[in-house]
Design an enzyme around this catalytic site. Sequence first.
Site, PDB file in Angstrom:
ATOM      1  N   LYS A  60       0.836  -1.191   0.000  1.00 36.80           N
ATOM      2  CA  LYS A  60       0.000   0.000   0.000  1.00 36.80           C
ATOM      3  C   LYS A  60       0.871   1.240   0.000  1.00 36.80           C
ATOM      4  O   LYS A  60       1.985   1.160   0.516  1.00 36.80           O
ATOM      5  CB  LYS A  60      -0.968   0.019   1.200  1.00 36.80           C
ATOM      6  CG  LYS A  60      -0.415  -0.338   2.577  1.00 36.80           C
ATOM      7  CD  LYS A  60       0.719   0.359   3.215  1.00 36.80           C
ATOM      8  CE  LYS A  60       0.703   1.822   3.450  1.00 36.80           C
ATOM      9  NZ  LYS A  60       1.955   2.299   4.145  1.00 36.80           N
ATOM     10  N   TYR A  73      -4.486   4.144   6.255  1.00 38.88           N
ATOM     11  CA  TYR A  73      -5.018   3.188   7.241  1.00 38.88           C
ATOM     12  C   TYR A  73      -6.365   3.661   7.793  1.00 38.88           C
ATOM     13  O   TYR A  73      -7.264   2.859   8.035  1.00 38.88           O
ATOM     14  CB  TYR A  73      -4.027   2.993   8.394  1.00 38.88           C
ATOM     15  CG  TYR A  73      -2.863   2.106   8.030  1.00 38.88           C
ATOM     16  CD1 TYR A  73      -2.989   0.714   8.060  1.00 38.88           C
ATOM     17  CD2 TYR A  73      -1.650   2.645   7.653  1.00 38.88           C
ATOM     18  CE1 TYR A  73      -1.923  -0.094   7.715  1.00 38.88           C
ATOM     19  CE2 TYR A  73      -0.582   1.837   7.305  1.00 38.88           C
ATOM     20  CZ  TYR A  73      -0.724   0.465   7.336  1.00 38.88           C
ATOM     21  OH  TYR A  73       0.322  -0.343   6.982  1.00 38.88           O
TER      22      TYR A  73
END
Length: 379
Positions: free
Chosen positions: A144, A229
């Site tokens: 990510k 996140y």
Amino acid sequence: MKNSRRHFLQQIAASAATLPFLSAYDAFGNSNFSASNLHPIIPQGPTLRVALMGLGGYASRVAEAMQSCKRAKITGLISGTPAKLDDWGARFAVPEKSRYNYENFDAIKDNPDIDAVYVITPNALHHDQAIRVAKAGKHVICEKPMALNAREGQEMVDACSRAGVKLLVGYRMHFEPKTVEVVRMRAAGEFGKIKFFQGLSGFRIGDPSQWRLNKQLAGGGAMMDIGIYAINGARYMVGEEPIWVTAQETKTDPVKFKEGVDETILFQLGFPSGAVASCLSTYNMNNLDRFFLNGEKGFAELQPSTGYGPIKGRTNNGELTQPHVTHQTLQMDRMAGIILDGDTPLIPVDGQEGLKDLKIIDAIYRACATGTKEELNLG
Ligand code: NAD
């Protein structure tokens, strides 16, 4: 394979008496909530043979964690530094014929010992590298953020689809037992109608010369690295896709955080049910790793919520007691099941999942620039 899977499910059923939380999972009765995607015991099956690309800090953590995997193994290495290839090759028993550099790694297409490549390089490199891996006919696991923006993300999804390979994103929290338990409880209605989520994601970043503070390599600042996140967490904790976002950026150190590198962004998400989320992404505050989910009948709190663990948390029913498992070990074993057995994880980790977060990031940056509410259509 089917047999070993059935055998595993029988084993789980037999051991349910000693694992009290399993009975609740079984009672849920949703196919997405099968024992295999809720429990950290890994079913037997073939081994996923993985080449690691980019032998830096996070790849070291992944490599160490993979030493405890039951179903995933390092069988290839890709690096621009010959000395690292020698060193890692010796440490992880990867033969010279399975070591590549960034110029010649397309040749993995002829390497029968590699099923998938795990791309763990700076963000800006993910797009081109993932597409080259797909063209070589290997599955892609990508760190990510999956890419720098939704356009790039879509191109990666399309390339993998055209090549007939899977694209997974390194969303390790999607397998973490306490996180999974909160998601199960929310989906089972145990918190009642969800009204609010708060996600606080940040840390004080050090060395100003690192690639994370270079727009060209990072694609942005804290949002690309840690704010993602809170975005991703908002989606799996609330259990809906947001339909709008508003965002505000503040910067206290324009020397360290140059143009296009965000230091702190506050953002708010709205969901179809009327639930709302309030989130903070920052590179300038410590002790900021907290998720809070509020429903009409209960709540869940995770703090820390996305660090390497152990994750800690409680709900209105008390402390979460699921055991800590090294995130990257569990992730890679689970990904072996997804790639090789077609398993469906409780919280998706595929390219579409990565793309949704990128669409939200694009909209957050637009909202910061315009000050207006951005509609989201995540499909
Ligand atoms: P790092 O700087 O420690 O490692 C990056 C590696 O890429 C280095 O080995 C470097 O040599 C190599 N590299 C190849 N081409 C490069 C280039 N042109 N410029 C700079 N480096 C180049 O970074 P990291 O912390 O390992 O992060 C790598 C990726 O992993 C990032 O996308 C990051 O977001 C992700 N990450 C994910 C987690 C997680 O918990 N999922 C944690 C940390 C990092």
